[in-house]
Design an enzyme around this catalytic site. Sequence first.
Site, mmCIF file in Angstrom:
data_model
loop_
_atom_site.group_PDB
_atom_site.id
_atom_site.type_symbol
_atom_site.label_atom_id
_atom_site.label_comp_id
_atom_site.label_asym_id
_atom_site.label_seq_id
_atom_site.Cartn_x
_atom_site.Cartn_y
_atom_site.Cartn_z
ATOM 1 N N ASP A 89 -6.767 -10.128 18.950
ATOM 2 C CA ASP A 89 -6.199 -9.308 17.878
ATOM 3 C C ASP A 89 -7.260 -8.707 16.975
ATOM 4 O OD1 ASP A 89 -3.593 -9.786 18.435
ATOM 5 O OD2 ASP A 89 -3.342 -11.393 16.967
ATOM 6 N N GLU B 289 13.898 -5.964 -11.255
ATOM 7 C CA GLU B 289 12.685 -5.709 -12.048
ATOM 8 C C GLU B 289 11.746 -6.901 -12.049
ATOM 9 O OE1 GLU B 289 11.928 -2.708 -13.345
ATOM 10 O OE2 GLU B 289 13.714 -2.192 -12.182
ATOM 11 N N PRO C 143 4.146 -8.765 -5.836
ATOM 12 C CA PRO C 143 2.921 -7.946 -5.817
ATOM 13 C C PRO C 143 1.787 -8.560 -6.638
ATOM 14 C CG PRO C 143 4.757 -6.761 -6.880
ATOM 15 C CD PRO C 143 5.300 -8.067 -6.399
ATOM 16 N N ARG D 62 4.369 -15.200 15.560
ATOM 17 C CA ARG D 62 3.696 -14.801 16.797
ATOM 18 C C ARG D 62 2.484 -15.685 17.126
ATOM 19 N NH1 ARG D 62 -0.714 -11.644 16.116
ATOM 20 N NH2 ARG D 62 -0.550 -10.464 18.052
#
Length: 222
Positions: free
Chosen positions: A164, A113, A86, A150
């Site tokens: 897209d 963690e 993150p 893709r």
Amino acid sequence: MKIDILTLFPNMFDGFLNESIIKRAISKKLVEINIHNIRYYSKDPHKKVDDYGYGGGAGMVLMPQPIFDAVDDLRTDDCKVILMTPQGEKYNQNMAYKFSNYKHLIIICGHYEGFDERIRNIVDIEISIGDYVLTGGEIPAMVVSDSIIRLIDGVIKEDSHLNDSFNNNLLDYPEYTHPSDFRGMKVPDILLSGHHANIEKWRLEEQIKRTKERRPDLLEKR
Ligand code: ADE
């Protein structure tokens, strides 16, 4: 393209690899995906991969040895090592296009963690899939792999991704299929007109309108 994924939970990838477009891309040999259990690389007699963090604190920390050994084993001359975290750079479609041109990716899924900070030394790119915290990097690794695969030539029809959402920083236009009238909700007349130039014009207008309403930040980037 080859993608090596390092994880403590290899079974999480079963559905991802064995369904739909990804399964077909693998069987057509357009991509090779190998899932590696980090535990396999542990030199600990009990195959330990994590330990308490120095300085205290809740949770276990992924140890550097298994990850360093795995990356040493899998690394090729032409590869990029990606860490899912993150704290990484926020992922987007432009990055997917860039990565789809690489020959070999090694993706490390963080877990528990956290991971030992020294792991960052062998990583080329840290990626976050958004400002929220998941239980591990497995789902983010699938998100990134899917978005790249893709885009590889031959995986889906080229015009399927040319339109897209996010290409040219515009969201996609509205699509309709049969029937032309469903419970009183009608398909716009223009789409039934067969007039291709007018349809193209309408679609672009809808893209701009939709992007203005939903993602004005994208229009600013144009
Ligand atoms: N691991 C946990 N949460 C994540 C996120 N948002 N992006 C990438 N890796 C993660």
